[in-house]
Write a protein that holds these residues in place. Sequence first.
Motif, PDB file in Angstrom:
ATOM      1  N   VAL A  72      -3.541  -0.830  -8.683  1.00  0.00           N
ATOM      2  CA  VAL A  72      -2.144  -0.386  -9.426  1.00  0.00           C
ATOM      3  C   VAL A  72      -1.380  -1.496  -9.044  1.00  0.00           C
ATOM      4  O   VAL A  72      -0.991  -1.668  -8.328  1.00  0.00           O
ATOM      5  CB  VAL A  72      -1.537   0.730  -8.409  1.00  0.00           C
ATOM      6  CG1 VAL A  72      -0.265   1.419  -9.182  1.00  0.00           C
ATOM      7  CG2 VAL A  72      -2.650   1.935  -8.574  1.00  0.00           C
ATOM      8  N   GLN A  98       0.907  -1.283  -0.070  1.00  0.00           N
ATOM      9  CA  GLN A  98      -0.023   0.085   0.074  1.00  0.00           C
ATOM     10  C   GLN A  98       0.951   1.321   0.010  1.00  0.00           C
ATOM     11  O   GLN A  98       1.912   1.295   0.464  1.00  0.00           O
ATOM     12  CB  GLN A  98      -0.767  -0.018   1.157  1.00  0.00           C
ATOM     13  CG  GLN A  98      -2.072  -1.022   1.378  1.00  0.00           C
ATOM     14  CD  GLN A  98      -2.788  -0.785   2.445  1.00  0.00           C
ATOM     15  OE1 GLN A  98      -2.641  -0.286   3.296  1.00  0.00           O
ATOM     16  NE2 GLN A  98      -3.733  -1.895   2.648  1.00  0.00           N
ATOM     17  N   GLU A 154       1.161   3.961  -7.057  1.00  0.00           N
ATOM     18  CA  GLU A 154      -0.212   4.192  -6.557  1.00  0.00           C
ATOM     19  C   GLU A 154      -0.260   5.614  -6.032  1.00  0.00           C
ATOM     20  O   GLU A 154      -1.145   6.379  -6.352  1.00  0.00           O
ATOM     21  CB  GLU A 154      -0.417   3.336  -5.195  1.00  0.00           C
ATOM     22  CG  GLU A 154      -1.772   3.496  -4.720  1.00  0.00           C
ATOM     23  CD  GLU A 154      -2.008   2.661  -3.481  1.00  0.00           C
ATOM     24  OE1 GLU A 154      -2.645   3.085  -2.450  1.00  0.00           O
ATOM     25  OE2 GLU A 154      -1.201   1.537  -3.108  1.00  0.00           O
ATOM     26  N   ASP A 175      -6.650  -0.727  -4.628  1.00  0.00           N
ATOM     27  CA  ASP A 175      -6.033   0.414  -4.300  1.00  0.00           C
ATOM     28  C   ASP A 175      -6.892   1.681  -4.288  1.00  0.00           C
ATOM     29  O   ASP A 175      -6.538   2.423  -3.330  1.00  0.00           O
ATOM     30  CB  ASP A 175      -4.606   0.473  -5.093  1.00  0.00           C
ATOM     31  CG  ASP A 175      -3.855  -0.704  -5.146  1.00  0.00           C
ATOM     32  OD1 ASP A 175      -3.339  -1.146  -4.154  1.00  0.00           O
ATOM     33  OD2 ASP A 175      -3.622  -1.256  -6.449  1.00  0.00           O
ATOM     34  N   ARG A 200      -2.933   8.271  -7.585  1.00  0.00           N
ATOM     35  CA  ARG A 200      -3.847   9.116  -6.662  1.00  0.00           C
ATOM     36  C   ARG A 200      -3.828  10.282  -6.942  1.00  0.00           C
ATOM     37  O   ARG A 200      -4.645  11.280  -6.864  1.00  0.00           O
ATOM     38  CB  ARG A 200      -3.658   8.769  -4.996  1.00  0.00           C
ATOM     39  CG  ARG A 200      -3.974   7.334  -4.850  1.00  0.00           C
ATOM     40  CD  ARG A 200      -3.554   6.914  -3.529  1.00  0.00           C
ATOM     41  NE  ARG A 200      -3.435   7.668  -2.356  1.00  0.00           N
ATOM     42  CZ  ARG A 200      -2.920   6.833  -1.112  1.00  0.00           C
ATOM     43  NH1 ARG A 200      -2.666   5.753  -1.257  1.00  0.00           N
ATOM     44  NH2 ARG A 200      -2.774   7.791  -0.280  1.00  0.00           N
TER      45      ARG A 200
END
Length: 138
Positions: A62, A19, A24, A50, A28
């Motif tokens: 992702v 994470q 990622e 994700d 975002r």
Amino acid sequence: MDRLSTDARSALMARVRSQNTVPEMTVRRLLHRMGYRFRLHRKDLPGSPDIVLPKYKIAIFVHGCFWHRHAGCRRCSTPRSNAEFWEEKFRRNVARDAQNMEKIINEGWTPIVIWECETKSADALAQKMHYLLMPKLT
């Protein structure tokens, strides 16, 4: 034979995160700039996507090219040492990904996969996200 000692290899593998990875975070930030609001790591959805756009029922995964076996990508290599172990691990990862995609589709969600290598070019990623999201939002 592994170039690293057992302790060094263990320390290296401990740094691999699932994470908040760099790819990622890139996706975002782009989605936020595009004006989308989203939720992260919804554990109640198959595969724990994700990024989730609940308003549009879109789940974004992702994927790292190495771990999820991005076909034709140069980052998708197989370690030479303990190759049998790695091939089995990768086979399970790919099978689990396919199963999660099927489940999430059956629940009425639209899955989108963004590969790690696709996050390297901000312009190309923005075009891809625009292309993938626009038809879903209308």
